[in-house]
Design an enzyme around this catalytic site. Structure first.
Site, mmCIF file in Angstrom:
data_model
loop_
_atom_site.group_PDB
_atom_site.id
_atom_site.type_symbol
_atom_site.label_atom_id
_atom_site.label_comp_id
_atom_site.label_asym_id
_atom_site.label_seq_id
_atom_site.Cartn_x
_atom_site.Cartn_y
_atom_site.Cartn_z
ATOM 1 N N LYS A 159 0.823 -1.209 0.000
ATOM 2 C CA LYS A 159 0.000 0.000 0.000
ATOM 3 C C LYS A 159 0.866 1.271 0.000
ATOM 4 C CE LYS A 159 -3.980 -2.374 1.900
ATOM 5 N NZ LYS A 159 -4.993 -2.440 2.976
ATOM 6 N N PHE A 214 -15.993 2.597 6.587
ATOM 7 C CA PHE A 214 -14.598 2.924 6.280
ATOM 8 C C PHE A 214 -14.321 3.075 4.789
ATOM 9 C CE2 PHE A 214 -14.887 -1.708 6.544
ATOM 10 C CZ PHE A 214 -14.286 -2.098 5.369
ATOM 11 N N ARG A 254 1.865 -7.256 8.699
ATOM 12 C CA ARG A 254 1.021 -6.129 9.133
ATOM 13 C C ARG A 254 1.429 -5.625 10.507
ATOM 14 N NH1 ARG A 254 -4.400 -8.677 6.619
ATOM 15 N NH2 ARG A 254 -4.314 -7.642 4.587
ATOM 16 N N ASN A 275 -3.051 -0.819 7.083
ATOM 17 C CA ASN A 275 -2.472 -2.108 7.485
ATOM 18 C C ASN A 275 -1.369 -2.586 6.538
ATOM 19 O OD1 ASN A 275 -4.015 -2.892 5.308
ATOM 20 N ND2 ASN A 275 -5.295 -4.324 6.448
ATOM 21 N N HIS A 323 -2.084 -5.837 1.210
ATOM 22 C CA HIS A 323 -3.353 -6.469 0.854
ATOM 23 C C HIS A 323 -3.083 -7.887 0.390
ATOM 24 C CE1 HIS A 323 -7.276 -7.084 -1.068
ATOM 25 N NE2 HIS A 323 -6.596 -7.619 -2.060
#
Length: 191
Positions: free
Chosen positions: A20, A66, A114, A124, A127
């Protein structure tokens, strides 16, 4: 009476991994961990998704509280998408990731990715596809031209051939007819 068995199928499972935006600078460390864990990185690409693309990717999360924060976070900078392959890739990758919430991961799975790289339940760090259907959909989303095993049959195979193979083949054969080389097979292979 002899029963003939079909030849054994060799099948290596694939999953999608995403580094991410907030930890893209840790890609090399994460890649080393992935390779040491027995995965092969089949394909890799760095890209920057728009909020609309993020909404399409996370369509199953639509309507959850979220969701707006997730799409904003995932479109906030470049990310790295990878197709990982190995036996039972999906379950092994999810195990390596640890719990979705990084705060929980730090307590219950301190060696997970994570726990190491994540900061909270939204950020986190990484993915992973949740199951085979999700892996197939997500890989096709990030890598539209890749073939996901098992190789498509029926209408899916026809669609793939019509979309990707036939136009290239038609162009190559047309050019072959124009050129009329001495060894057409070698010429087409080189083309």
């Amino acid at each position: 009476m002899e029963i003939s068995m079909p030849p054994p199928q060799i099948y290596v499972e694939k999953t999608l991994a995403i580094i991410k935006p907030d930890i893209v600078d840790k890609e090399e460390e994460i890649r080393d961990t992935i390779l040491r864990s027995g995965f092969t990185i089949v394909q890799r690409r760095k890209l920057h998704l728009s909020p609309e693309q993020c909404s399409n990717f996370y369509v199953e999360q639509y309507g959850k509280m979220f969701f707006p924060n997730l799409t904003a976070y995932m479109s906030s900078g470049p990310l790295v998408a990878m197709i990982l392959a190995r036996h039972k890739a999906i379950s092994y990758w999810l195990e390596l990731l640890g719990p979705n919430n990084s705060l929980v991961a730090k307590e219950t799975h301190p060696d997970s990715l994570r726990a190491i790289y994540g900061t909270d339940d939204l950020r986190n760090a990484l993915h992973g596809s949740s199951d085979f259907a999700a892996a197939e959909r997500e890989i096709r989303f990030m890598f539209p031209e890749v073939i996901v095993e098992p190789i498509p049959i029926g209408q899916a195979a026809k669609d793939y051939l019509n979309l990707y193979v036939m136009p290239t083949l038609l162009e190559g054969l047309t050019e072959l007819c124009k050129q009329k080389p001495a060894d057409p097979l070698i010429w087409l292979a080189d083309w």
